[in-house]
Design an enzyme around this catalytic site. Structure first.
Site, short mmCIF file in Angstrom:
data_model
loop_
_atom_site.label_atom_id
_atom_site.label_comp_id
_atom_site.label_asym_id
_atom_site.label_seq_id
_atom_site.Cartn_x
_atom_site.Cartn_y
_atom_site.Cartn_z
N TRP A 184 0.91 -0.90 0.17
CA TRP A 184 -0.08 0.57 0.25
C TRP A 184 0.53 1.44 0.00
O TRP A 184 0.53 2.64 -0.88
CB TRP A 184 -1.10 0.12 1.44
CG TRP A 184 -1.62 -1.11 1.51
CD1 TRP A 184 -1.86 -2.34 2.20
CD2 TRP A 184 -2.91 -1.73 -0.36
NE1 TRP A 184 -2.91 -3.19 1.51
CE2 TRP A 184 -3.78 -2.97 0.22
CE3 TRP A 184 -3.37 -0.82 -0.85
CZ2 TRP A 184 -4.08 -3.01 -0.57
CZ3 TRP A 184 -4.46 -1.31 -1.74
CH2 TRP A 184 -5.14 -2.55 -1.59
N ASP A 233 -1.66 6.86 6.47
CA ASP A 233 -3.09 6.17 5.45
C ASP A 233 -3.10 5.26 6.94
O ASP A 233 -2.20 4.47 7.41
CB ASP A 233 -2.59 5.32 4.40
CG ASP A 233 -3.15 3.99 3.71
OD1 ASP A 233 -4.24 4.19 4.73
OD2 ASP A 233 -2.77 3.53 3.22
N LYS A 269 -12.24 -1.97 7.00
CA LYS A 269 -11.24 -3.05 8.13
C LYS A 269 -11.98 -2.56 9.43
O LYS A 269 -11.45 -3.44 9.66
CB LYS A 269 -10.01 -2.14 7.89
CG LYS A 269 -8.56 -2.13 5.93
CD LYS A 269 -8.95 -3.27 5.69
CE LYS A 269 -8.54 -3.51 3.86
NZ LYS A 269 -7.87 -2.29 3.45
#
Ligand SMILES: *Cc1c(COP(=O)(O)O)cnc(C)c1O
Length: 355
Positions: free
Chosen positions: A99, A166, A190
């Site tokens: 990511w 993030d 999530k």
């Protein structure tokens, strides 16, 4: 049989949250309408939006001068929105996994990118600690929890330049000192809601400093100035997020979420370290409380498929590891009860006893 959802995302949510969201989809507050079919401009939905933003700020103790936005596009769209809005000349990125790398790649479209450190050579098994952030960077980007590799940075760094994070997979799992960040973003699926909404916490004063024109929908100021109502927001995922926020508050807030996360993770890591058939993949000082990655020990490598099938039979869902790491990944987000982890540990012990 009871199923325990260890999936990495979309992932487990508290049953109360799913029930309240399902009810709202059928008949919202006895109005005879589904929340799905109601205008987002009604006072009923405005109240949902307002409460979600207020509770978001309350639970994380977000100081004055920050906006909380609910937008579409996923965390992946933030990879380009961040540099679009903040990168004038140069940005610094810490490369801690897939990511982080994707975020870094997008930033390169907008200016010079300095990769301050990377753990790629060790398959991202740890979070680098020794590096220097250039003082002339417009911002420094980090990924606090590396969902795929099971590593986590569980502290709020002191950055010489505006810090951007993030936090897709660890938001609301611990108290965060938001004042140390210029911007925090994440996909909701999530630890917060169903897929379809992205949260952004942004310090208002960092916006409006780049010289390039920004398309309206990609400009954070559009969403900040309109309270995330510039266009039709994802109403159901926002409603679902509100239910999770209420649930977190009722459970005792982020401090309690952190206590539970530590309790779950200690239990599972202790078993991974004790059980001769398994071995953890992340370095101990970087171990994630949210995504716990482990593989079969070398002498039992050929039993991987067998353990997976065994665990699935016992009700464990979504524990197959990401292809980049292999083995297993038990995602233990806020909604995972301790009983779920105990069931997985029992499963590992039973498998050990059989071999
Ligand atoms: C899942 C994930 C993403 C991608 O989120 P999308 O909403 O699917 O774009 C980005 N970063 C991290 C850390 C993630 O776990």
């Amino acid at each position: 049989m009871k199923k325990w959802n260890f999936g990495a995302g979309p992932s487990i949510l508290p049953p109360e949250v799913m029930k309240a969201t399902a009810d709202a989809c059928v008949d919202y507050n006895g109005l005879g309408l589904s929340l799905m079919e109601m205008s987002h401009r009604t006072k009923d939905f405005q109240a949902v939006m307002d409460e979600a933003q207020d509770l978001f700020k309350e639970l994380l103790g977000i100081p004055e001068g920050y906006s909380v936005l609910f937008v579409g596009g996923g965390a992946s769209l933030e990879f380009c929105m961040v540099p679009y809005n903040l990168l004038e000349k140069k940005a610094a990125y810490l490369n801690t996994g897939v990511w982080a790398k994707k975020a870094l790649k997008e930033a390169k479209l907008f200016g010079e990118v300095v990769e301050v450190a990377s753990s790629a050579a060790d398959n991202f098994t740890y979070i680098p600690r020794e590096y220097t952030v250039p003082a002339d960077a417009d911002y420094f980007h980090i990924t606090t929890n590396n969902t795929i590799y099971g590593t986590e940075l569980r502290e709020d760094l002191d950055s010489p330049v505006p810090l951007v994070a993030d936090m897709s997979s660890d938001i609301f799992s611990r108290p965060v000192d938001v004042s140390k960040y210029a911007l925090i973003y994440g996909g909701a699926q999530k630890n917060l809601s169903m897929a379809g909404v992205t949260f952004v916490i942004v310090k208002d004063e960092i916006l409006g400093k780049v010289s390039r024109p920004i398309p309206t929908m990609l400009d954070y100021r559009t969403h900040a100035s309109k309270g995330s109502m510039f266009n039709t927001p994802p109403v159901i995922p926002i409603y679902c997020a509100l239910q999770t926020l209420k649930w977190i508050k009722a459970q005792g807030g982020v401090k309690e979420m952190e206590r539970r996360a530590i309790e779950r993770a200690e239990l599972l890591y202790a078993e991974i370290d004790r059980n001769k058939m398994f071995r953890g993949t992340a370095c101990k000082d970087s171990r994630s409380l949210m995504n716990i990655c482990f593989v079969m020990a070398d002498e039992y490598k050929d039993l991987e498929k067998e353990f997976l099938a065994f665990a699935q039979e016992k009700g464990m869902v979504g524990i197959k590891g990401h292809r980049d790491v292999g083995g297993f990944r038990a995602s233990c987000y806020n909604a995972m009860p301790l009983e779920g982890v105990k069931a997985l540990v029992a499963c590992m012990q039973e498998f050990e006893a059989q071999h």
